[in-house]
Design a protein around this motif. Structure first.
Motif, short mmCIF file in Angstrom:
data_model
loop_
_atom_site.label_atom_id
_atom_site.label_comp_id
_atom_site.label_asym_id
_atom_site.label_seq_id
_atom_site.Cartn_x
_atom_site.Cartn_y
_atom_site.Cartn_z
N GLN A 105 -16.00 37.10 14.71
CA GLN A 105 -15.12 37.84 13.81
C GLN A 105 -13.67 37.36 13.90
OE1 GLN A 105 -16.17 41.76 15.29
NE2 GLN A 105 -17.38 42.22 13.43
N VAL A 106 -13.29 36.89 15.09
CA VAL A 106 -11.94 36.32 15.23
C VAL A 106 -11.73 35.20 14.22
CG1 VAL A 106 -10.47 34.91 16.73
CG2 VAL A 106 -11.59 36.96 17.65
N ILE A 107 -12.73 34.31 14.12
CA ILE A 107 -12.62 33.19 13.19
C ILE A 107 -12.81 33.66 11.76
CG2 ILE A 107 -13.50 30.89 12.62
CD1 ILE A 107 -12.16 31.17 15.40
N GLN A 108 -13.76 34.54 11.53
CA GLN A 108 -14.03 35.00 10.18
C GLN A 108 -12.84 35.77 9.59
OE1 GLN A 108 -17.63 37.21 10.82
NE2 GLN A 108 -18.81 35.35 11.33
N LYS A 109 -12.19 36.58 10.41
CA LYS A 109 -11.04 37.36 9.95
C LYS A 109 -9.73 36.60 10.12
CE LYS A 109 -13.21 41.80 11.09
NZ LYS A 109 -13.20 42.35 9.71
N SER A 110 -9.82 35.40 10.72
CA SER A 110 -8.66 34.53 10.94
C SER A 110 -7.57 35.23 11.73
CB SER A 110 -8.10 34.04 9.59
OG SER A 110 -7.34 32.88 9.77
N SER A 111 -7.95 35.78 12.86
CA SER A 111 -7.01 36.51 13.72
C SER A 111 -6.15 35.53 14.52
CB SER A 111 -7.78 37.42 14.68
OG SER A 111 -6.93 37.91 15.70
N ASN A 112 -4.85 35.61 14.34
CA ASN A 112 -3.92 34.79 15.12
C ASN A 112 -3.96 35.17 16.59
OD1 ASN A 112 -2.99 33.30 12.92
ND2 ASN A 112 -1.35 34.76 12.48
N ILE A 113 -4.04 36.48 16.83
CA ILE A 113 -4.04 36.95 18.22
C ILE A 113 -5.32 36.51 18.92
CG2 ILE A 113 -4.12 39.04 19.66
CD1 ILE A 113 -2.26 40.32 17.53
N GLY A 114 -6.45 36.61 18.22
CA GLY A 114 -7.71 36.16 18.81
C GLY A 114 -7.70 34.67 19.08
N ALA A 115 -7.11 33.88 18.16
CA ALA A 115 -7.01 32.43 18.35
C ALA A 115 -6.11 32.11 19.54
CB ALA A 115 -6.49 31.76 17.09
N ALA A 116 -4.99 32.82 19.66
CA ALA A 116 -4.07 32.59 20.78
C ALA A 116 -4.78 32.87 22.11
CB ALA A 116 -2.84 33.47 20.63
N LYS A 117 -5.56 33.95 22.16
CA LYS A 117 -6.28 34.27 23.38
C LYS A 117 -7.35 33.22 23.68
CE LYS A 117 -5.50 39.27 23.53
NZ LYS A 117 -6.14 40.61 23.62
N THR A 118 -7.95 32.66 22.62
CA THR A 118 -8.93 31.60 22.82
C THR A 118 -8.27 30.36 23.42
OG1 THR A 118 -10.22 32.39 20.92
CG2 THR A 118 -10.62 30.14 21.66
N GLY A 119 -7.10 30.00 22.89
CA GLY A 119 -6.37 28.85 23.41
C GLY A 119 -5.97 29.04 24.85
N MET A 120 -5.55 30.25 25.21
CA MET A 120 -5.15 30.52 26.59
C MET A 120 -6.35 30.48 27.53
SD MET A 120 -2.07 33.34 26.24
CE MET A 120 -2.89 34.43 25.08
N ALA A 121 -7.52 30.86 27.01
CA ALA A 121 -8.73 30.76 27.83
C ALA A 121 -9.10 29.31 28.08
CB ALA A 121 -9.88 31.49 27.12
N LEU A 122 -8.83 28.45 27.13
CA LEU A 122 -9.09 27.02 27.30
C LEU A 122 -8.10 26.37 28.26
CD1 LEU A 122 -9.89 25.67 23.70
CD2 LEU A 122 -11.28 25.28 25.74
#
Length: 572
Positions: free
Chosen positions: A337-354
């Motif tokens: 849903q992060v990708i489907q809804k294009s969440s900036n916050i979800g993407a930022a958290k994904t990047g920090m997890a990487l």
């Protein structure tokens, strides 16, 4: 005594004659021996003229053999000023036909020369008019001129050749060494009347023509892409636009459309900005389309699964004393849903997890920060900073498509790797080089660059990207009867006056592939500075749908089962 003066005069006369003979003899020796080489060369220059002849330039055809660039014989007009009775009258007669000012023509015709070019490579219609205007001291000669029978179609890829026949842009420039004809120097003789003639045997020695090119572009696909892009750019009153269609399994470019277009047959009034291939030369921040590739990295590294839960912070999160916003207040959601809804916050958290090192490594693996090596001139490598140069917010910003510069060809090639089971291919335009008789001299085969992610990761991310179209921000990219995978993007541009992000200048984009389960097309649509609605899901996704629908039908690709679409936001 009386005979002495007479005898003296005879001696003087004899001496003078001997001196005269000596002078003549010395002059003969000087001319025939001492200056022989110099005088011979001078005589040759008076009776001979050296010219360079070049064979016809090779043709360029599309993947089905349709001619896109060719040579045609057109007239050039010259004058012999020494043979003119009235240069002023001749200039007045020629001016309206040649479309050259009378005073400029008269200046040329008053030169003390035996030959002067007045105009080169005219339109056939001009030559026809001149043939019916017989004038003493004016002549026509046929020369090869580059002609593009489809006009503006594919102009940014084909490029153009200059007056001397040398390729200056596009394929014409990149493949100049293959396209140009054989050059041969010929010595022409002048007869007693000063007329130029070919020495016996040389008239038949025509220089060999250049090689021809077969390109991967399909003329029909190109026409569809250009038509739909032009309509979208006009409707949105955008600054420019780009559409690229690839075969994801080979990297072959099926279409590359740029708006605004130009006609390579009429270059005199255009500037370099008009013929610049923006798909290769212009970088932009990709915005949310980058989330598709960050998702692939996260899935490959097993830091995220489609079902992983992330909290959306109700649409507002502080990082490094700055605030990241979402376009809506989101709470708990799955990674899909992060990708489907294009969440900036979800993407930022994904990047920090990487983490910065792993994210940087995948950016490089997908081809960002380096040229794709497509066989067209002018490509730039984009901008990807090393983690050592990143700021405190950079990891989050890059994960949602900021602080990174990409080109359209880089982005579509990267997403095409997901369509190709995780394998990145080198994009290419020319597939074959042939000689003048049509014999294949060289065949360019698809080239694998590297594997970026596993086939399993590619399938997982493809499923997530399908959800973007069926349940997320990309519903306007949906093609009835086909499964579409893709991602929308809306990126703020830098305001050149303030150096910060503009609140009015955006780039709307959509990148994806279809059919999702067996991709035949990978495509990117980029609309630069649309006015009014600027969301990628609004201005770019519909272009993807219209182009994809027509091209799939043209290629005869069978449709899937009807795809059910959910009502979803068309933003981002």
């Amino acid at each position: 005594m009386t005979g002495s003066p007479s005898r003296a005069r005879r001696y003087v006369l004899l001496l003078m004659m001997l001196c005269g003979f000596a002078v003549v003899l010395f002059r003969l020796v000087s001319l025939q021996v001492l200056q022989a080489a110099e005088l011979t060369a001078k005589a040759d220059r008076q009776h001979q003229k050296t010219v360079s002849l070049e064979g016809a330039r090779g043709t360029v055809v599309d993947r089905h053999g349709k001619v896109l660039a060719m040579n045609m014989e057109v007239p050039s007009v010259f004058g012999i000023p020494t043979a003119l009775e009235s240069p002023a009258k001749t200039a007045r007669s020629l001016s309206p036909v040649l479309r050259i000012r009378t005073d400029e023509l008269e200046k040329k015709l008053r030169q003390d020369r035996s030959f002067v070019w007045l105009a080169r490579k005219l339109d056939p219609e001009q030559g026809h008019r001149l043939e019916h205007m017989p004038m003493e001291g004016i002549g026509l000669v046929m020369e090869g001129r580059r002609f593009y029978p489809k006009g503006p179609l594919l102009a940014h890829v084909l490029g153009f050749a200059g007056m001397d026949g040398e390729g200056l842009e596009g394929i014409e420039r990149r493949y100049e060494s293959q396209l140009h004809g054989e050059k041969r120097v010929v010595v022409l003789q002048r007869d007693a009347m000063g007329r130029t003639v070919f020495p016996k045997g040389q008239a038949e020695q025509v220089p060999a023509a250049g090689h021809s090119l077969v390109i991967t572009i399909d003329e029909v696909v190109q026409y569809i892409a250009e038509k739909e892009l032009e309509e979208a750019v006009t409707k949105s009153r955008a600054k420019s636009g780009t559409v690229i269609v690839l075969d994801p399994q080979t990297g072959a470019v099926l279409a590359l459309a740029i708006s605004p277009r130009f006609d390579p047959n009429a270059m005199s009034s255009l500037t370099a900005d008009r013929w610049r291939n923006r798909a290769l030369t212009d970088t932009y921040e990709p915005g949310s389309t980058m989330k598709a590739l960050v998702a692939a990295a996260a899935v490959e590294e097993k830091v995220m699964k489609p079902s992983t839960m992330l909290y959306g912070e109700n649409g507002r999160m502080t990082i490094a004393n700055t605030v990241i916003h979402d376009h809506e207040k989101l709470g708990w959601m799955t990674f899909s849903q992060v990708i489907q809804k294009s969440s900036n916050i979800g993407a930022a958290k994904t990047g920090m997890a990487l983490g910065d090192q792993r994210l940087y490594r995948y950016l490089q693996a997908f081809g960002f920060g380096q040229k794709t090596e497509i066989d067209l001139p002018g490509e730039v490598g984009g901008l990807v900073k090393h983690p050592g140069e990143w700021g405190r917010r950079s990891l989050a910003s890059i994960s949602m498509g900021q602080e990174i510069g990409v080109t359209p060809i880089q982005m579509v090639s990267a997403v095409a790797a997901l369509a190709n089971g995780g394998v990145l291919m080198k994009p290419y335009v020319v597939s074959e080089v042939r000689d003048a008789q049509g014999k294949t001299l060289r065949q360019i085969l698809p080239q694998v660059k590297r594997r970026v992610v596993s086939p399993e990761t590619a399938r997982t991310v493809t499923s997530i990207l399908e959800g973007v179209v069926t349940d997320g921000t990309g519903n306007k990219a949906a093609i009835p009867g086909f499964r579409v995978a893709g991602k929308t993007g809306t990126a703020q541009k830098i305001d050149p006056r303030t150096g910060g992000y503009s609140s009015t200048l955006f780039v709307g984009s959509f990148v994806g592939f279809v059919p999702a389960d067996n991709p035949r097309l990978a495509m990117i649509v980029v609309i630069d500075e649309p006015q009014g609605e600027s969301w990628g899901g609004t201005v770019a996704a519909p272009v993807f749908r219209r182009v994809g629908e027509q091209v799939l039908n043209y290629l005869g690709v069978s449709s899937d089962e009807p795809v059910k679409l959910a009502m979803a936001s068309n933003r981002r």
